[in-house]
Motif scaffolding. Structure first.
Motif, PDB file in Angstrom:
ATOM      1  N   UNK A  38       0.842  -1.111  -0.102  1.00  0.00           N
ATOM      2  CA  UNK A  38       0.086  -0.096   0.003  1.00  0.00           C
ATOM      3  C   UNK A  38       0.983   0.999   0.051  1.00  0.00           C
ATOM      4  N   UNK A  39       1.825   1.225   0.867  1.00  0.00           N
ATOM      5  CA  UNK A  39       2.850   2.122   0.750  1.00  0.00           C
ATOM      6  C   UNK A  39       3.487   2.565  -0.877  1.00  0.00           C
ATOM      7  N   UNK A  40       3.745   1.412  -1.166  1.00  0.00           N
ATOM      8  CA  UNK A  40       4.588   1.687  -2.500  1.00  0.00           C
ATOM      9  C   UNK A  40       3.515   2.302  -3.369  1.00  0.00           C
ATOM     10  N   UNK A  41       2.157   2.005  -3.550  1.00  0.00           N
ATOM     11  CA  UNK A  41       1.082   2.422  -4.310  1.00  0.00           C
ATOM     12  C   UNK A  41       0.961   4.215  -4.063  1.00  0.00           C
ATOM     13  N   UNK A  42       1.022   4.429  -2.592  1.00  0.00           N
ATOM     14  CA  UNK A  42       1.118   5.777  -2.203  1.00  0.00           C
ATOM     15  C   UNK A  42       2.173   6.617  -2.834  1.00  0.00           C
ATOM     16  N   UNK A  43       3.370   6.225  -2.604  1.00  0.00           N
ATOM     17  CA  UNK A  43       4.427   6.797  -3.405  1.00  0.00           C
ATOM     18  C   UNK A  43       4.419   7.103  -4.760  1.00  0.00           C
ATOM     19  N   UNK A  44       3.715   6.161  -5.693  1.00  0.00           N
ATOM     20  CA  UNK A  44       3.608   6.333  -7.128  1.00  0.00           C
ATOM     21  C   UNK A  44       2.609   7.125  -7.353  1.00  0.00           C
ATOM     22  N   UNK A  45       1.525   7.677  -6.370  1.00  0.00           N
ATOM     23  CA  UNK A  45       0.514   8.632  -6.625  1.00  0.00           C
ATOM     24  C   UNK A  45       0.907   9.944  -6.063  1.00  0.00           C
ATOM     25  N   UNK A  46       1.855   9.787  -5.115  1.00  0.00           N
ATOM     26  CA  UNK A  46       2.261  11.331  -4.694  1.00  0.00           C
ATOM     27  C   UNK A  46       2.668  12.311  -5.777  1.00  0.00           C
ATOM     28  N   UNK A  47       3.408  12.020  -6.582  1.00  0.00           N
ATOM     29  CA  UNK A  47       3.900  13.058  -7.619  1.00  0.00           C
ATOM     30  C   UNK A  47       2.752  13.656  -8.679  1.00  0.00           C
ATOM     31  N   UNK A  48       1.650  13.038  -8.719  1.00  0.00           N
ATOM     32  CA  UNK A  48       0.414  13.365  -9.504  1.00  0.00           C
ATOM     33  C   UNK A  48      -0.839  13.941  -8.786  1.00  0.00           C
TER      34      UNK A  48
END
Length: 291
Positions: free
Chosen positions: A155-165
């Motif tokens: 879940x944290x990996x997915x959060x990191x993928x979304x943060x720049x956008x």
């Protein structure tokens, strides 16, 4: 760099690794070990060729691992977070919780699970605001509010993928109080989720306590990364919830193969072992043509 990384240590993955190693190619099996193996859950197996007496799934799993290690197959235990192309797009990068591997070819043999919530709206809004791949869909949520449902490293990996956008990213743990370290700027809600609601697309999440949270998108990341979520990150074609392969276990992505339960069909050890052998040999042929 490992020549081939097999993701999954069940019958399909180990069968693939055996054929690859016997062909003289270096191979590493990446998995979370016996605790996540579907085979380990089988109390007795007595419909498999060569077994004079019934055997437990755990015993068969252990024997498969030992046989592969005996001929030089490497095993790595870690939690899989993502599968992506490497920086030069000539191979693959496999990211775990504690390490990163690179390979010229990958075989997915991770079973059939894709975790979701059985609540109103989740199935209805798939592709309409409900996603299983942040890397695939983050771009579509630029400047919007999104929620990731999950509570662990995946879940944290997915959060990191979304943060720049996204303009705002929330982590929803669905009642889990054992909380991870959340990146700065990410809000976390621990309430139990009752439903996903909206009109033509997702508009809000309704919690069991009656409160609501407006969102533009919901990303599922419960437990660990499932086969279809991992495959979608590199553009693999799916057939429903299964990975689409040809007769030799090849996906539409060059160098990426799949075998076993993640490809659908008969969920049996015999079929997994057969598909693993096909995919292993096909990966070896792919590498030889690539040289």
């Amino acid at each position: 760099m490992a020549k081939v990384v097999v993701i999954g240590s069940g019958p399909a993955g180990v069968s693939a690794a055996l054929y690859i190693r016997r062909s003289g190619v270096d191979v590493t099996v990446f998995s979370m070990g016996v605790s996540l193996s579907g085979l380990n859950k089988a109390e007795k197996i007595e419909n498999y060729y060569g077994l004079a007496e019934p055997i437990s799934g755990g015993e068969l799993y252990a024997q498969g691992i030992e046989g592969a290690k005996r001929i030089g197959v490497e095993f790595v235990e870690d939690e899989l977070l993502s599968l992506m192309f490497n920086d030069t797009f000539t191979g693959f990068q496999i990211t775990g919780k504690t390490q990163v591997l690179e390979a010229d070819s990958v075989i997915l043999a991770t079973g059939a699970s894709r975790q979701t919530l059985k609540i109103p709206g989740m199935k209805e809004f798939e592709g309409k605001g409900v996603s299983y791949c942040a890397t695939c869909d983050a771009f579509f949520y630029r400047g919007k509010t999104v929620a990731v449902i999950g509570e662990g490293p995946y879940a944290l990996h997915e959060v990191q993928a979304l943060l720049p956008h996204a303009a705002r990213v929330m982590l929803l743990t669905n009642g889990i109080e054992s909380l991870p370290d959340v990146p700065a700027g990410v809000s976390m809600l621990t309430e139990k989720i009752a439903a996903v609601a909206g009109g033509e697309r997702v508009e809000k999440i309704i919690f069991a306590n009656g409160t609501e949270q407006e969102v533009d998108g919901v990303f599922m990341a419960l437990g660990t990364a499932g086969s279809t979520a991992i495959a979608k990150k590199v553009g693999v074609q799916l057939a429903g919830n299964s990975i689409k392969i040809d007769a030799w276990g090849a996906t539409n992505v060059p160098g990426l193969f799949a075998a076993g339960d993640c490809t659908g069909g008969l969920l049996q050890v015999a079929k997994a072992v057969y598909q693993g052998a096909e995919a292993g040999l096909a990966a070896v042929k792919y590498l030889r043509k690539k040289q």
